[in-house]
Design an enzyme around this catalytic site. Structure first.
Site, PDB file in Angstrom:
ATOM      1  N   LYS A   2       0.883  -1.183   0.000  1.00  0.00           N
ATOM      2  CA  LYS A   2       0.000   0.000   0.000  1.00  0.00           C
ATOM      3  C   LYS A   2       0.912   1.222   0.000  1.00  0.00           C
ATOM      4  O   LYS A   2       1.457   1.615   1.028  1.00  0.00           O
ATOM      5  CB  LYS A   2      -0.875  -0.018   1.252  1.00  0.00           C
ATOM      6  CG  LYS A   2      -2.233   0.629   1.102  1.00  0.00           C
ATOM      7  CD  LYS A   2      -2.268   2.121   0.984  1.00  0.00           C
ATOM      8  CE  LYS A   2      -1.951   2.933   2.193  1.00  0.00           C
ATOM      9  NZ  LYS A   2      -1.713   4.346   1.815  1.00  0.00           N
ATOM     10  N   GLY A  43       6.570   4.944   8.443  1.00  0.00           N
ATOM     11  CA  GLY A  43       5.767   6.156   8.530  1.00  0.00           C
ATOM     12  C   GLY A  43       5.933   6.791   9.897  1.00  0.00           C
ATOM     13  O   GLY A  43       6.946   6.585  10.571  1.00  0.00           O
ATOM     14  N   SER A  44       4.926   7.531  10.296  1.00  0.00           N
ATOM     15  CA  SER A  44       5.024   8.292  11.543  1.00  0.00           C
ATOM     16  C   SER A  44       4.885   7.376  12.766  1.00  0.00           C
ATOM     17  O   SER A  44       4.264   6.311  12.693  1.00  0.00           O
ATOM     18  CB  SER A  44       3.927   9.348  11.577  1.00  0.00           C
ATOM     19  OG  SER A  44       2.670   8.721  11.477  1.00  0.00           O
ATOM     20  N   THR A  45       5.431   7.822  13.869  1.00  0.00           N
ATOM     21  CA  THR A  45       5.341   7.059  15.113  1.00  0.00           C
ATOM     22  C   THR A  45       3.881   6.933  15.546  1.00  0.00           C
ATOM     23  O   THR A  45       3.449   5.874  16.027  1.00  0.00           O
ATOM     24  CB  THR A  45       6.211   7.733  16.193  1.00  0.00           C
ATOM     25  OG1 THR A  45       7.585   7.628  15.766  1.00  0.00           O
ATOM     26  CG2 THR A  45       6.066   7.083  17.554  1.00  0.00           C
ATOM     27  N   GLU A  46       3.109   7.996  15.298  1.00  0.00           N
ATOM     28  CA  GLU A  46       1.687   7.988  15.658  1.00  0.00           C
ATOM     29  C   GLU A  46       0.937   6.858  14.920  1.00  0.00           C
ATOM     30  O   GLU A  46       0.231   6.057  15.538  1.00  0.00           O
ATOM     31  CB  GLU A  46       1.147   9.352  15.218  1.00  0.00           C
ATOM     32  CG  GLU A  46      -0.199   9.728  15.679  1.00  0.00           C
ATOM     33  CD  GLU A  46      -0.637  11.015  14.934  1.00  0.00           C
ATOM     34  OE1 GLU A  46       0.172  11.646  14.214  1.00  0.00           O
ATOM     35  OE2 GLU A  46      -1.819  11.344  15.077  1.00  0.00           O
ATOM     36  N   GLY A  61       2.372   4.342  13.447  1.00  0.00           N
ATOM     37  CA  GLY A  61       3.052   3.100  13.843  1.00  0.00           C
ATOM     38  C   GLY A  61       2.359   2.448  15.034  1.00  0.00           C
ATOM     39  O   GLY A  61       2.190   1.222  15.087  1.00  0.00           O
ATOM     40  N   GLU A  72       9.162   1.127  11.026  1.00  0.00           N
ATOM     41  CA  GLU A  72      10.265   2.086  10.876  1.00  0.00           C
ATOM     42  C   GLU A  72       9.644   3.472  10.980  1.00  0.00           C
ATOM     43  O   GLU A  72       8.895   3.878  10.093  1.00  0.00           O
ATOM     44  CB  GLU A  72      10.950   1.917   9.513  1.00  0.00           C
ATOM     45  CG  GLU A  72      11.598   0.560   9.299  1.00  0.00           C
ATOM     46  CD  GLU A  72      12.809   0.336  10.180  1.00  0.00           C
ATOM     47  OE1 GLU A  72      13.281   1.283  10.831  1.00  0.00           O
ATOM     48  OE2 GLU A  72      13.268  -0.810  10.219  1.00  0.00           O
ATOM     49  N   CYS A  76      13.592  10.658   7.505  1.00  0.00           N
ATOM     50  CA  CYS A  76      13.363  10.199   8.886  1.00  0.00           C
ATOM     51  C   CYS A  76      14.620  10.406   9.731  1.00  0.00           C
ATOM     52  O   CYS A  76      14.536  10.679  10.921  1.00  0.00           O
ATOM     53  CB  CYS A  76      12.952   8.743   8.879  1.00  0.00           C
ATOM     54  SG  CYS A  76      14.044   7.733   7.867  1.00  0.00           S
ATOM     55  N   GLU A  97       9.305  15.947  15.714  1.00  0.00           N
ATOM     56  CA  GLU A  97       9.778  15.782  14.338  1.00  0.00           C
ATOM     57  C   GLU A  97       8.993  16.726  13.431  1.00  0.00           C
ATOM     58  O   GLU A  97       7.773  16.647  13.347  1.00  0.00           O
ATOM     59  CB  GLU A  97       9.550  14.335  13.878  1.00  0.00           C
ATOM     60  CG  GLU A  97      10.079  14.089  12.486  1.00  0.00           C
ATOM     61  CD  GLU A  97       9.763  12.688  11.968  1.00  0.00           C
ATOM     62  OE1 GLU A  97       8.627  12.223  12.117  1.00  0.00           O
ATOM     63  OE2 GLU A  97      10.680  12.060  11.394  1.00  0.00           O
TER      64      GLU A  97
HETATM   65  P1  NAD Z   1       2.136   8.431   7.922  1.00  0.00           P
HETATM   66  O1  NAD Z   1       2.346   7.612   9.127  1.00  0.00           O
HETATM   67  O2  NAD Z   1       1.084   9.470   7.949  1.00  0.00           O
HETATM   68  O3  NAD Z   1       1.773   7.510   6.662  1.00  0.00           O
HETATM   69  C1  NAD Z   1       2.572   6.425   6.273  1.00  0.00           C
HETATM   70  C2  NAD Z   1       1.724   5.385   5.573  1.00  0.00           C
HETATM   71  O4  NAD Z   1       0.757   4.895   6.501  1.00  0.00           O
HETATM   72  C3  NAD Z   1       0.929   5.895   4.367  1.00  0.00           C
HETATM   73  O5  NAD Z   1       0.915   4.894   3.370  1.00  0.00           O
HETATM   74  C4  NAD Z   1      -0.461   6.075   4.935  1.00  0.00           C
HETATM   75  O6  NAD Z   1      -1.500   5.949   3.974  1.00  0.00           O
HETATM   76  C5  NAD Z   1      -0.541   4.936   5.933  1.00  0.00           C
HETATM   77  N1  NAD Z   1      -1.521   5.119   7.014  1.00  0.00           N
HETATM   78  C6  NAD Z   1      -1.992   6.287   7.533  1.00  0.00           C
HETATM   79  N2  NAD Z   1      -2.903   6.016   8.502  1.00  0.00           N
HETATM   80  C7  NAD Z   1      -2.992   4.671   8.594  1.00  0.00           C
HETATM   81  C8  NAD Z   1      -3.736   3.799   9.423  1.00  0.00           C
HETATM   82  N3  NAD Z   1      -4.596   4.241  10.326  1.00  0.00           N
HETATM   83  N4  NAD Z   1      -3.555   2.469   9.271  1.00  0.00           N
HETATM   84  C9  NAD Z   1      -2.678   1.986   8.362  1.00  0.00           C
HETATM   85  N5  NAD Z   1      -1.961   2.765   7.537  1.00  0.00           N
HETATM   86  C10 NAD Z   1      -2.106   4.097   7.657  1.00  0.00           C
HETATM   87  O7  NAD Z   1       3.561   9.005   7.593  1.00  0.00           O
HETATM   88  P2  NAD Z   1       3.981  10.006   6.464  1.00  0.00           P
HETATM   89  O8  NAD Z   1       3.543  11.370   6.854  1.00  0.00           O
HETATM   90  O9  NAD Z   1       3.532   9.451   5.154  1.00  0.00           O
HETATM   91  O10 NAD Z   1       5.574   9.868   6.502  1.00  0.00           O
HETATM   92  C11 NAD Z   1       6.376  10.597   7.314  1.00  0.00           C
HETATM   93  C12 NAD Z   1       6.864   9.775   8.489  1.00  0.00           C
HETATM   94  O11 NAD Z   1       7.543   8.607   8.039  1.00  0.00           O
HETATM   95  C13 NAD Z   1       7.862  10.532   9.327  1.00  0.00           C
HETATM   96  O12 NAD Z   1       7.544  10.384  10.683  1.00  0.00           O
HETATM   97  C14 NAD Z   1       9.188   9.835   9.010  1.00  0.00           C
HETATM   98  O13 NAD Z   1      10.160   9.954  10.010  1.00  0.00           O
HETATM   99  C15 NAD Z   1       8.753   8.437   8.793  1.00  0.00           C
HETATM  100  N6  NAD Z   1       9.753   7.676   8.030  1.00  0.00           N
HETATM  101  C16 NAD Z   1      10.518   6.739   8.686  1.00  0.00           C
HETATM  102  C17 NAD Z   1      11.507   6.017   8.006  1.00  0.00           C
HETATM  103  C18 NAD Z   1      12.352   4.979   8.714  1.00  0.00           C
HETATM  104  O14 NAD Z   1      12.973   4.152   8.032  1.00  0.00           O
HETATM  105  N7  NAD Z   1      12.416   4.981  10.027  1.00  0.00           N
HETATM  106  C19 NAD Z   1      11.707   6.266   6.641  1.00  0.00           C
HETATM  107  C20 NAD Z   1      10.921   7.220   6.004  1.00  0.00           C
HETATM  108  C21 NAD Z   1       9.939   7.913   6.715  1.00  0.00           C
END
Ligand code: NAD
Length: 512
Positions: A208, A261-264, A266, A283, A317, A414
């Site tokens: 996804k 994605g975001s910690t929230e 996650g 991650e 990130c 962040e």
């Molecule tokens: P996000 O968490 O908003 O979204 C990430 C993904 O999760 C998207 O595909 C989104 O559609 C999906 N998503 C959103 N809500 C969801 C839910 N309720 N259930 C399942 N999936 C859901 O993050 P973002 O704003 O797209 O990305 C930025 C974040 O990603 C930053 O916090 C960054 O640090 C982190 N990041 C981490 C790494 C790493 O390797 N540690 C690498 C790149 C980005």
């Protein structure tokens, strides 16, 4: 929103009339979902717009998958894993397919880079020499793994039944169906970090992509088909997080969910995974420190720490978003980083000379603008930048904040934009405690010359990666992931492959 207009708006938008014919045709299509080897519309018939971050113009349309489509995709991945052609392939055949895919990525590297740049907003040069080049290296590295996944012979004593004799082995088997959910900052790289080791291990995948940046994942789906992967091995469902993403993370037929994605979000993934206790890799975010020691090469530290935060508009990130400088060097380093920020040319991704490109979305620009406002209101002073532009494209000036303290949101949270907070320190013995004073633990960098000092400091930093005299250096061989609330698990290297394998103990009674 704080606003300013720093350049004529027309020069901030991509000129899409000049892109390759292949990408013109690709953008013109309404994209479908890849399920069981077929491109199909979403069950609901819904689609959503893809925008060019440099202009806010709609450039393509993509199917908006939801729970019904995730059900279909998971069923296809389940069948491919349990009884399809994929389940019968020999490791050497998996290797051949992965190499074939890597060859196709290499062949279409320029076109993929252009697409990534248009979709995400990032520089086409960075997209070509970072995103696509690194993705290719990871696919090639992972292509070598299928024939190297080995078990162990175990020297059992059989203490419970001393009169019996046993032989025991530990085998590694693919976990099964993997749900992969990724962010928008490095779309092709993040899809690769998940899919390449999962497929190398023998799993099947439902991917996804982020709703902001679905295009290179869809192109990857076409290349997967061209490479000859059996149907259902990689399925791609574009859609929104709270619908498609949530359905994938809670699906009872998914054996592992891997998320970037975001910690929230996650945390939501971990909760959703609890239903069938699927395995989880997450991650997540970071607030990584860059620490300049008193004996650092000042010019190298300035160039390196500026790059650590402004690369990819700070949407990294592991961005070096907290800069700690030995007090005697503080003014020089801050002046150098501020100069670098002020001299960076703003422009769209397809302008190869532009050094700061738009953020990925208007939502992200507004989010960064809110932090800029909060920082200024709390007393932080912008030594450079400090404003979001009012242009149609989603630009934010590269910003260096000084006069900051731990109580400010710009220091604690962040921002995920081109914003660094700089603080002086007096005591090297104290700097690890200060650098660790965050819920995150993804990465850190140390800038200095004294090897002893560096080796004493590095183990004290609670971070998954510590760079010395460099920052954001990633490699397919080098595990990458977080301590603390930056996540669970690692991407890349053998550790990533291990994350898609289950261990099975096999015990034989061989008593004669
Ligand atoms: P996000 O968490 O908003 O979204 C990430 C993904 O999760 C998207 O595909 C989104 O559609 C999906 N998503 C959103 N809500 C969801 C839910 N309720 N259930 C399942 N999936 C859901 O993050 P973002 O704003 O797209 O990305 C930025 C974040 O990603 C930053 O916090 C960054 O640090 C982190 N990041 C981490 C790494 C790493 O390797 N540690 C690498 C790149 C980005």
């Amino acid at each position: 929103m704080n606003t300013a207009v720093a350049a004529p708006i027309a020069s901030l938008a991509n000129d899409l009339s000049k892109i390759s014919a292949a990408n013109k045709a690709f953008l013109a299509r309404t994209h479908r979902l890849l399920i069981d080897g077929e491109w199909v519309p979403a069950a609901s018939g819904k689609t959503f717009d893809v925008k060019d971050p440099s202009s806010d113009a709609v450039i393509s349309r993509v199917a908006e998958g939801d729970a019904a489509d995730i059900d279909r995709a998971v069923a296809a991945a389940r069948h491919a894993f349990d009884e399809g052609e994929w389940s019968k392939l020999k490791p050497v055949d998996r290797e051949r397919l992965l190499h074939r895919l890597a060859d196709l990525i290499e062949k279409h590297a320029d076109e993929l880079a252009e697409l990534e740049s248009i979709d995400n907003g990032k520089s086409v040069v960075m997209a070509r020499y970072v995103d696509v080049k690194h993705s290719l290296e990871v696919w090639r590295y992972m292509a070598g793994w299928p024939t190297k996944i080995e078990g162990k012979v175990l020297p059992v004593s059989g203490a419970l039944m001393p009169d019996q004799q046993y032989a025991a082995f530990s085998m590694l088997e693919p976990i099964g169906v993997v749900g992969a959910i990724v962010a928008w900052n490095f779309p092709l790289v993040l899809a690769t970090w998940k899919c390449a080791p999962a497929l190398a291990a023998g799993c099947t995948v439902v991917l996804k992509p982020a709703e902001e940046t679905p295009l290179t994942a869809l192109r990857l789906g076409e290349l997967i088909q061209e490479a000859g992967f059996p149907k259902g091995v990689l399925n791609i469902v574009t859609g929104m997080g709270p619908t498609a993403g949530a359905a994938l993370s809670r699906h009872p037929q998914v054996d592992k969910v891997t998320f970037t994605g975001s910690t929230e979000v996650g945390r939501l993934i971990v909760q959703a995974a609890a239903g069938n206790l699927k395995k989880v890799t997450v991650e997540l975010g970071g607030k990584s420190p860059a620490i300049v020691l008193p004996d650092a090469d000042v010019d190298a530290a300035i160039a390196g720490t500026a790059g650590a935060i402004f690369f990819n508009q700070g949407q990294v990130c592991s961005a070096g978003s907290r800069l700690y400088v030995a007090r005697q060097l503080f003014d020089r380093v801050v002046a150098g980083v501020a100069d670098a920020a002020q001299s960076m040319k703003l422009g769209p991704g397809l302008d190869a000379s532009a050094q700061i490109n738009p953020l990925v979305s208007n939502i992200q620009r507004e989010r960064v603008a809110r932090y800029l406002k909060e920082g200024a209101a709390a007393g932080a002073r912008a030594a450079a930048g400090g404003r979001a532009l009012a242009s149609p494209g989603y630009y934010v000036e590269p910003t260096v904040f000084v006069d900051v303290n731990e109580s400010m949101s710009v220091v604690r949270e962040e921002i995920f934009g081109p914003v660094v907070v700089a603080q002086p320190y007096d005591d090297v013995a104290e700097i690890a405690r200060v650098a660790n004073s965050t819920m995150y633990g993804l990465a850190a960098s140390i800038w200095g010359r004294d090897v002893g000092k560096i080796f004493r400091l590095a183990p004290k930093l609670k971070a998954g990666t510590v760079w010395v005299n460099c920052h954001n250096m990633l490699d397919s061989t080098m595990p990458f992931g977080g301590y603390k609330q930056s996540g669970w698990g690692r991407e890349m290297g053998g550790e990533a492959v291990r994350g898609y394998l289950e261990s099975k103990s096999l015990c034989l009674n061989i008593t004669g």
